[in-house]
Motif scaffolding. Structure first.
Motif, short mmCIF file in Angstrom:
data_model
loop_
_atom_site.label_atom_id
_atom_site.label_comp_id
_atom_site.label_asym_id
_atom_site.label_seq_id
_atom_site.Cartn_x
_atom_site.Cartn_y
_atom_site.Cartn_z
N ARG A 164 0.85 -1.20 0.00
CA ARG A 164 0.00 0.00 0.00
C ARG A 164 0.88 1.24 0.00
N PHE A 165 0.27 2.36 -0.44
CA PHE A 165 0.90 3.67 -0.29
C PHE A 165 0.08 4.46 0.72
N VAL A 166 0.78 5.18 1.57
CA VAL A 166 0.09 6.08 2.49
C VAL A 166 0.63 7.49 2.24
N TYR A 167 -0.26 8.44 1.91
CA TYR A 167 0.16 9.82 1.70
C TYR A 167 -0.41 10.63 2.87
N GLY A 168 0.46 11.17 3.70
CA GLY A 168 -0.02 12.03 4.79
C GLY A 168 0.13 13.49 4.37
N VAL A 169 -1.00 14.18 4.16
CA VAL A 169 -0.97 15.60 3.76
C VAL A 169 -1.60 16.44 4.89
N ASN A 170 -1.30 17.74 4.91
CA ASN A 170 -1.68 18.50 6.11
C ASN A 170 -3.19 18.50 6.39
N ASP A 171 -4.02 18.55 5.31
CA ASP A 171 -5.46 18.59 5.57
C ASP A 171 -6.12 17.21 5.43
N GLY A 172 -5.33 16.20 5.12
CA GLY A 172 -5.88 14.85 5.01
C GLY A 172 -6.83 14.68 3.84
N SER A 173 -6.77 15.61 2.87
CA SER A 173 -7.78 15.60 1.80
C SER A 173 -7.24 14.99 0.50
N GLU A 174 -8.10 14.24 -0.16
CA GLU A 174 -7.79 13.64 -1.47
C GLU A 174 -7.50 14.73 -2.51
N ASP A 175 -8.05 15.94 -2.26
CA ASP A 175 -7.90 17.02 -3.25
C ASP A 175 -6.61 17.82 -3.05
N HIS A 176 -5.85 17.45 -2.05
CA HIS A 176 -4.59 18.17 -1.81
C HIS A 176 -3.71 18.05 -3.06
N PRO A 177 -3.07 19.17 -3.49
CA PRO A 177 -2.30 19.12 -4.75
C PRO A 177 -1.17 18.07 -4.73
N ALA A 178 -0.68 17.70 -3.54
CA ALA A 178 0.41 16.71 -3.48
C ALA A 178 -0.05 15.32 -3.94
N VAL A 179 -1.34 15.05 -3.80
CA VAL A 179 -1.84 13.70 -4.10
C VAL A 179 -1.62 13.36 -5.58
N ALA A 180 -1.97 14.31 -6.45
CA ALA A 180 -1.84 14.05 -7.90
C ALA A 180 -0.37 13.86 -8.27
N ILE A 181 0.52 14.63 -7.61
CA ILE A 181 1.94 14.52 -7.95
C ILE A 181 2.48 13.15 -7.52
N LEU A 182 2.14 12.72 -6.31
CA LEU A 182 2.60 11.41 -5.85
C LEU A 182 1.99 10.30 -6.71
N ASP A 183 0.74 10.47 -7.10
CA ASP A 183 0.10 9.48 -7.98
C ASP A 183 0.88 9.34 -9.29
N GLU A 184 1.39 10.49 -9.77
CA GLU A 184 2.15 10.42 -11.03
C GLU A 184 3.48 9.67 -10.80
N ILE A 185 4.12 9.96 -9.67
CA ILE A 185 5.38 9.27 -9.38
C ILE A 185 5.16 7.76 -9.30
N TYR A 186 4.11 7.37 -8.61
CA TYR A 186 3.87 5.94 -8.38
C TYR A 186 2.87 5.38 -9.38
N SER A 187 2.76 5.98 -10.56
CA SER A 187 1.68 5.56 -11.47
C SER A 187 1.79 4.08 -11.84
N ALA A 188 3.03 3.57 -12.00
CA ALA A 188 3.15 2.15 -12.42
C ALA A 188 2.59 1.21 -11.36
N PRO A 189 3.08 1.26 -10.10
CA PRO A 189 2.48 0.35 -9.11
C PRO A 189 1.00 0.63 -8.84
N LEU A 190 0.58 1.91 -8.92
CA LEU A 190 -0.84 2.20 -8.68
C LEU A 190 -1.71 1.57 -9.77
N SER A 191 -1.18 1.61 -11.01
CA SER A 191 -2.00 1.06 -12.10
C SER A 191 -2.08 -0.46 -12.02
#
Ligand code: UGA
Length: 437
Positions: A164-191
């Motif tokens: 699993r991946f765990v992304y801890g962002v300050n507001d805990g929100s899926e819409d936090h801009p960091a989420v999309a960037i990390l998703d791009e980094i980990y796109s291969a395992p996520l897919s």
């Protein structure tokens, strides 16, 4: 994406190589010039299966470089903090000197929109504190905690195909801009279906320490059962098989033996207790003190059992210890139960020879007073007792018939319960397991 990885120890070197494998352009930064020289030449500064091949492969693509120059972080969009958080000298808490220094050194090179991604295991509250520093330097940069769950010996697979991946962002929100960037980094395992959870900073930090505490608890639970099995004449390996068939319990991490060691589990449970105390929640984790105590008792128990095997006295007895690393497929001897037992036996008058396929150089630096012999046959010759303390495959496969002839006394203590007791006894050995009749 352009990525910098700060800290090129176990976690960082593996992470840098794996991120390059995923197609990113990566620079690994570390203050240790020897480590950087080795990694730049595609040599791993520690033993991890597959790492050197991967370093060679990705360096040929030109996507991976290493440097001691922290300004090389400039221009990367994402900066992973992968430095160590060892136990403080003389205290239970974690030493955050390296995490703090890595973050502070990075600050001048941050650009708007950059992500600082913590991977190190830290006490809860660290991310929130560091986020303030990051935002004070660069209001439009973000700090994320993205704990790492890799196991030594399986580090590449665990990084490229994590549970699993765990992304801890300050507001805990899926819409936090960091989420999309990390998703791009980990796109291969996520897919390929790896789940990911978005949490707040504190939860992400706690996920890691809670996971390691649970694993440590599972091991100490089965080792406590081993103590009971010894008292009652029962067999802990069969007990583990039977309870492990209940899939709510599971058989993994129920191998009784000499207990857990390494650079993570022991220091993480202690740092967790220390942090709970600071938060006024120490009672919640008092059970971890018992987990730690059960674990340390294993080492004493093995020394006692070895004395029994040696007819009541260790003085002048020649003992061979098979395995120095804290676990197989690793050359890591940090808090290795095998080495700590070897040193204890030597202190109590035995003459101890240690052998290990990969960890002897590290072991000799840690305990220069012990004798080391890389060749198993030579290490065993003339011994009064054999102790299997790290379950390398080659020790599991030893032939009890061939070996019996080379010892002075065919006594064996199987500290990991991996040998076939009946077979060894049939070959004339006095076999002792832990928590087995
Ligand atoms: C541990 C965790 O398993 C990883 O998920 C985590 O990412 C890592 O710590 C970390 O915090 O970085 P590791 O220290 O590599 O990984 O080793 P483990 O495989 O967990 O083994 C720890 C110790 O427990 C070893 O000494 C091993 O021999 C012992 N062990 C393990 C047992 O005594 N019995 C078992 O059933 C399993």
């Amino acid at each position: 994406m352009r990525i910098s990885v700060i800290g090129c120890g176990y976690l960082g070197a593996v992470h840098a190589a794996c991120m390059a494998k995923l197609g990113h352009e990566v620079v690994g930064i570390d203050v240790d010039s020897r480590k950087i020289e080795e990694l730049s030449a595609a040599r791993a500064p520690f033993y991890e299966p597959g790492l050197e091949d991967l370093l060679r492969e990705v360096q040929q693509t030109g996507r991976l470089s290493f440097t001691t120059d922290s300004s090389a972080a400039a221009g990367s969009a994402v900066h992973f903090i992968c430095v160590g958080t060892p136990q403080k000298m003389g205290e239970n808490g974690a030493d955050l000197t390296y995490v703090d220094a890595a973050t502070t050194d990075l600050l001048p090179y941050l650009a708007p929109g950059d992500l600082v991604v913590g991977k190190s295991t830290v006490p809860v509250g660290t991310a929130a504190r560091l986020a303030v520093l990051v935002q004070a330097q660069q209001a439009d940069a973000h700090l994320v905690w993205n704990p790492e769950f890799l196991r030594e010996g399986h580090a590449l697979a665990d990084t490229l195909h994590p549970d699993r991946f765990v992304y801890g962002v300050n507001d805990g929100s899926e819409d936090h801009p960091a989420v999309a960037i990390l998703d791009e980094i980990y796109s291969a395992p996520l897919s390929s279906g790896t789940p990911r959870l978005v949490t707040d900073h504190a939860t992400a930090e706690l996920v890691k320490t809670a996971a390691n505490s649970f694993l440590a608890t599972k091991i100490s639970f089965i080792n406590a059962m081993a103590e009971l099995c010894e008292a009652a004449g029962a067999d802990v390996t069969q007990l583990a098989d039977a309870i492990g068939m209940d899939d709510r319990i599971g058989r993994k991490f129920l191998n009784a033996g000499i207990g857990f060691g390494g650079g993570c589990l022991p220091k993480d449970i202690r740092a967790f207790m220390a942090r709970a105390g600071e938060l006024g929640a120490d009672q919640a984790l008092t059970f971890l003190r018992e987990v730690d105590a059960i674990n340390m008792r294993r080492r004493t128990r093995v020394v006692e059992l070895t004395r029994e095997l040696c007819e009541g006295s260790l003085l002048g007895k020649r003992i061979t210890v098979l395995g120095a690393a804290f676990k197989p497929e690793s050359d890591d001897v940090r808090d290795s139960p095998a080495l700590s037992i070897a040193a204890q036996l030597q202190l109590q008058g035995a003459v101890v020879t240690v052998t290990d396929p990969k960890a002897l150089a590290n072991a000799a630096r840690r305990f220069p007073e012990l004798q080391y012999e890389p060749d198993t046959g030579k290490a065993v010759r003339g011994s009064d007792a054999l102790l299997l303390l790290t379950e390398w495959q080659e020790y599991r496969e030893l032939d009890p018939y061939e070996l019996a002839a080379t010892l002075r006394n065919p006594h064996i203590l199987d500290g990991r319960n991996v040998l076939d007791a009946a077979k060894w006894r049939a070959a004339g050995w006095n076999y002792r397991g832990l928590g087995r009749p």
